[in-house]
Scaffold this motif. Sequence first.
Motif, PDB file in Angstrom:
ATOM      1  N   LEU A 142       0.829  -1.207   0.000  1.00 16.87           N
ATOM      2  CA  LEU A 142       0.000   0.000   0.000  1.00 16.87           C
ATOM      3  C   LEU A 142       0.866   1.260   0.000  1.00 16.87           C
ATOM      4  O   LEU A 142       0.560   2.239  -0.690  1.00 16.87           O
ATOM      5  CB  LEU A 142      -0.937  -0.002   1.208  1.00 16.87           C
ATOM      6  N   THR A 143       1.958   1.224   0.754  1.00 17.37           N
ATOM      7  CA  THR A 143       2.872   2.365   0.779  1.00 17.37           C
ATOM      8  C   THR A 143       3.487   2.585  -0.594  1.00 17.37           C
ATOM      9  O   THR A 143       3.602   3.719  -1.073  1.00 17.37           O
ATOM     10  CB  THR A 143       3.972   2.148   1.831  1.00 17.37           C
ATOM     11  N   ASN A 144       3.874   1.501  -1.264  1.00 16.10           N
ATOM     12  CA  ASN A 144       4.425   1.610  -2.615  1.00 16.10           C
ATOM     13  C   ASN A 144       3.440   2.257  -3.578  1.00 16.10           C
ATOM     14  O   ASN A 144       3.838   2.964  -4.511  1.00 16.10           O
ATOM     15  CB  ASN A 144       4.815   0.231  -3.149  1.00 16.10           C
ATOM     16  N   LEU A 145       2.162   2.026  -3.365  1.00 16.65           N
ATOM     17  CA  LEU A 145       1.130   2.574  -4.243  1.00 16.65           C
ATOM     18  C   LEU A 145       0.835   4.041  -3.938  1.00 16.65           C
ATOM     19  O   LEU A 145       0.196   4.722  -4.738  1.00 16.65           O
ATOM     20  CB  LEU A 145      -0.156   1.755  -4.125  1.00 16.65           C
ATOM     21  N   GLY A 146       1.282   4.529  -2.765  1.00 12.03           N
ATOM     22  CA  GLY A 146       1.075   5.923  -2.423  1.00 12.03           C
ATOM     23  C   GLY A 146       0.149   6.172  -1.260  1.00 12.03           C
ATOM     24  O   GLY A 146      -0.134   7.329  -0.912  1.00 12.03           O
ATOM     25  N   VAL A 147      -0.367   5.104  -0.642  1.00 10.00           N
ATOM     26  CA  VAL A 147      -1.235   5.250   0.524  1.00 10.00           C
ATOM     27  C   VAL A 147      -0.383   5.583   1.746  1.00 10.00           C
ATOM     28  O   VAL A 147       0.680   4.997   1.952  1.00 10.00           O
ATOM     29  CB  VAL A 147      -2.037   3.953   0.785  1.00 10.00           C
ATOM     30  N   THR A 148      -0.840   6.517   2.558  1.00  8.66           N
ATOM     31  CA  THR A 148      -0.207   6.779   3.852  1.00  8.66           C
ATOM     32  C   THR A 148      -0.812   5.802   4.848  1.00  8.66           C
ATOM     33  O   THR A 148      -1.997   5.908   5.195  1.00  8.66           O
ATOM     34  CB  THR A 148      -0.461   8.228   4.311  1.00  8.66           C
ATOM     35  N   VAL A 149      -0.026   4.817   5.260  1.00  6.29           N
ATOM     36  CA  VAL A 149      -0.524   3.758   6.139  1.00  6.29           C
ATOM     37  C   VAL A 149      -0.177   4.113   7.586  1.00  6.29           C
ATOM     38  O   VAL A 149       0.997   4.296   7.921  1.00  6.29           O
ATOM     39  CB  VAL A 149       0.074   2.387   5.767  1.00  6.29           C
ATOM     40  N   LEU A 150      -1.182   4.222   8.421  1.00  9.79           N
ATOM     41  CA  LEU A 150      -0.955   4.553   9.825  1.00  9.79           C
ATOM     42  C   LEU A 150      -0.157   3.439  10.503  1.00  9.79           C
ATOM     43  O   LEU A 150      -0.260   2.266  10.127  1.00  9.79           O
ATOM     44  CB  LEU A 150      -2.286   4.749  10.542  1.00  9.79           C
ATOM     45  N   PRO A 151       0.638   3.791  11.512  1.00 16.43           N
ATOM     46  CA  PRO A 151       1.448   2.769  12.175  1.00 16.43           C
ATOM     47  C   PRO A 151       0.628   1.763  12.980  1.00 16.43           C
ATOM     48  O   PRO A 151       1.062   0.640  13.206  1.00 16.43           O
ATOM     49  CB  PRO A 151       2.373   3.583  13.096  1.00 16.43           C
ATOM     50  N   ASP A 152      -0.551   2.153  13.407  1.00 18.14           N
ATOM     51  CA  ASP A 152      -1.397   1.260  14.193  1.00 18.14           C
ATOM     52  C   ASP A 152      -1.851   0.080  13.350  1.00 18.14           C
ATOM     53  O   ASP A 152      -2.247   0.245  12.199  1.00 18.14           O
ATOM     54  CB  ASP A 152      -2.643   2.003  14.677  1.00 18.14           C
ATOM     55  N   GLN A 153      -1.817  -1.115  13.923  1.00 17.11           N
ATOM     56  CA  GLN A 153      -2.308  -2.290  13.219  1.00 17.11           C
ATOM     57  C   GLN A 153      -2.771  -3.322  14.248  1.00 17.11           C
ATOM     58  O   GLN A 153      -2.458  -3.209  15.427  1.00 17.11           O
ATOM     59  CB  GLN A 153      -1.229  -2.887  12.314  1.00 17.11           C
ATOM     60  N   LEU A 154      -3.511  -4.308  13.773  1.00 18.93           N
ATOM     61  CA  LEU A 154      -4.024  -5.348  14.661  1.00 18.93           C
ATOM     62  C   LEU A 154      -3.876  -6.701  13.984  1.00 18.93           C
ATOM     63  O   LEU A 154      -4.289  -6.874  12.841  1.00 18.93           O
ATOM     64  CB  LEU A 154      -5.509  -5.100  14.982  1.00 18.93           C
ATOM     65  N   ALA A 155      -3.264  -7.649  14.688  1.00 22.63           N
ATOM     66  CA  ALA A 155      -3.185  -9.039  14.245  1.00 22.63           C
ATOM     67  C   ALA A 155      -3.936  -9.886  15.272  1.00 22.63           C
ATOM     68  O   ALA A 155      -3.631  -9.819  16.469  1.00 22.63           O
ATOM     69  CB  ALA A 155      -1.727  -9.489  14.139  1.00 22.63           C
ATOM     70  N   VAL A 156      -4.913 -10.645  14.809  1.00 22.53           N
ATOM     71  CA  VAL A 156      -5.740 -11.461  15.701  1.00 22.53           C
ATOM     72  C   VAL A 156      -5.337 -12.926  15.546  1.00 22.53           C
ATOM     73  O   VAL A 156      -5.645 -13.552  14.533  1.00 22.53           O
ATOM     74  CB  VAL A 156      -7.239 -11.285  15.375  1.00 22.53           C
ATOM     75  N   PRO A 157      -4.629 -13.495  16.540  1.00 25.04           N
ATOM     76  CA  PRO A 157      -4.224 -14.901  16.455  1.00 25.04           C
ATOM     77  C   PRO A 157      -5.370 -15.834  16.884  1.00 25.04           C
ATOM     78  O   PRO A 157      -6.364 -15.379  17.451  1.00 25.04           O
ATOM     79  CB  PRO A 157      -3.068 -14.970  17.454  1.00 25.04           C
ATOM     80  N   GLY A 158      -5.204 -17.125  16.593  1.00 27.21           N
ATOM     81  CA  GLY A 158      -6.206 -18.111  17.010  1.00 27.21           C
ATOM     82  C   GLY A 158      -7.595 -17.734  16.536  1.00 27.21           C
ATOM     83  O   GLY A 158      -8.563 -17.820  17.298  1.00 27.21           O
ATOM     84  N   GLY A 173      -8.887  -6.895  24.966  1.00 30.78           N
ATOM     85  CA  GLY A 173      -7.752  -6.124  24.493  1.00 30.78           C
ATOM     86  C   GLY A 173      -7.803  -5.908  22.993  1.00 30.78           C
ATOM     87  O   GLY A 173      -7.498  -4.816  22.498  1.00 30.78           O
ATOM     88  N   ALA A 174      -8.190  -6.951  22.253  1.00 31.59           N
ATOM     89  CA  ALA A 174      -8.312  -6.835  20.799  1.00 31.59           C
ATOM     90  C   ALA A 174      -9.443  -5.881  20.428  1.00 31.59           C
ATOM     91  O   ALA A 174      -9.319  -5.091  19.483  1.00 31.59           O
ATOM     92  CB  ALA A 174      -8.545  -8.202  20.181  1.00 31.59           C
ATOM     93  N   ARG A 175     -10.532  -5.938  21.172  1.00 29.16           N
ATOM     94  CA  ARG A 175     -11.654  -5.017  20.910  1.00 29.16           C
ATOM     95  C   ARG A 175     -11.214  -3.565  21.119  1.00 29.16           C
ATOM     96  O   ARG A 175     -11.506  -2.695  20.305  1.00 29.16           O
ATOM     97  CB  ARG A 175     -12.841  -5.337  21.830  1.00 29.16           C
ATOM     98  N   GLU A 176     -10.500  -3.337  22.208  1.00 31.19           N
ATOM     99  CA  GLU A 176     -10.041  -1.979  22.500  1.00 31.19           C
ATOM    100  C   GLU A 176      -9.050  -1.501  21.439  1.00 31.19           C
ATOM    101  O   GLU A 176      -9.103  -0.344  21.008  1.00 31.19           O
ATOM    102  CB  GLU A 176      -9.391  -1.941  23.875  1.00 31.19           C
ATOM    103  N   ARG A 177      -8.173  -2.397  21.003  1.00 30.44           N
ATOM    104  CA  ARG A 177      -7.189  -2.025  19.981  1.00 30.44           C
ATOM    105  C   ARG A 177      -7.885  -1.676  18.673  1.00 30.44           C
ATOM    106  O   ARG A 177      -7.520  -0.702  18.005  1.00 30.44           O
ATOM    107  CB  ARG A 177      -6.217  -3.195  19.781  1.00 30.44           C
ATOM    108  N   LEU A 178      -8.887  -2.448  18.292  1.00 32.05           N
ATOM    109  CA  LEU A 178      -9.625  -2.167  17.059  1.00 32.05           C
ATOM    110  C   LEU A 178     -10.329  -0.819  17.156  1.00 32.05           C
ATOM    111  O   LEU A 178     -10.328  -0.034  16.202  1.00 32.05           O
ATOM    112  CB  LEU A 178     -10.630  -3.283  16.779  1.00 32.05           C
ATOM    113  N   ASP A 179     -10.929  -0.548  18.318  1.00 36.27           N
ATOM    114  CA  ASP A 179     -11.563   0.752  18.537  1.00 36.27           C
ATOM    115  C   ASP A 179     -10.561   1.886  18.324  1.00 36.27           C
ATOM    116  O   ASP A 179     -10.854   2.878  17.644  1.00 36.27           O
ATOM    117  CB  ASP A 179     -12.112   0.849  19.969  1.00 36.27           C
ATOM    118  N   GLN A 180      -9.390   1.751  18.918  1.00 31.29           N
ATOM    119  CA  GLN A 180      -8.368   2.798  18.843  1.00 31.29           C
ATOM    120  C   GLN A 180      -7.909   3.031  17.409  1.00 31.29           C
ATOM    121  O   GLN A 180      -7.753   4.177  16.972  1.00 31.29           O
ATOM    122  CB  GLN A 180      -7.175   2.425  19.722  1.00 31.29           C
ATOM    123  N   ILE A 181      -7.690   1.940  16.673  1.00 32.69           N
ATOM    124  CA  ILE A 181      -7.207   2.044  15.293  1.00 32.69           C
ATOM    125  C   ILE A 181      -8.230   2.768  14.424  1.00 32.69           C
ATOM    126  O   ILE A 181      -7.899   3.684  13.664  1.00 32.69           O
ATOM    127  CB  ILE A 181      -6.894   0.650  14.734  1.00 32.69           C
TER     128      ILE A 181
END
Length: 198
Positions: A142-158, A173-181
Amino acid sequence: MDQLPNRILVFAGSARSGSFNKRLARLAAGRVEAAGGQATFIDLRDYPIPLYDGDLEREQGIPAPARHLKDVLAEHSGLIVVSPEYNGFITPLLKNTLDWLSRPDGDQDGLALFRNRVGCVLSASPGGLGGMRSLALARQLLTNLGVTVLPDQLAVPGAAKAFTDDGELADSGARERLDQICHRLVETLDRLNPPAGR
């Protein structure tokens, strides 16, 4: 930024009907709305695009589903991409979709559609890393294409056990992180492109 309405396009790089990443994408769209943004969730299954082929493009032009998807993206200033992980990489579907969307169209260069867009990346995976490796690659693309990608991200395991019966994330914790992002994405777009009346 161009004076686009602060709408955020949300999709997962999976066509599978029971995709964990589609579940996460739908949740993200809901969080955007809760944060005061406008979200559009789309399913890439509704945009059946052939594998990119330069000969096909030369002979037939950009396929109609890809052209339609270009029009949809053009109406949005934000982007949330939810990327499954296949053997440590993003999916062929996601890569192919972005390849077609970045092709020149008439007098518009291919990257014009992505410039001045702000986005973020999310992932869900049955494995223990939650798709973390695909996030790095989705971010790079996405960055290569020109999108400014915010540093915040979420990976949901299991991911097979990460969602409740009603589709919500089970982990607080995952719910709160998604809210923040999602809140940060809406806030960032509003600062860059203040909605009328604010």
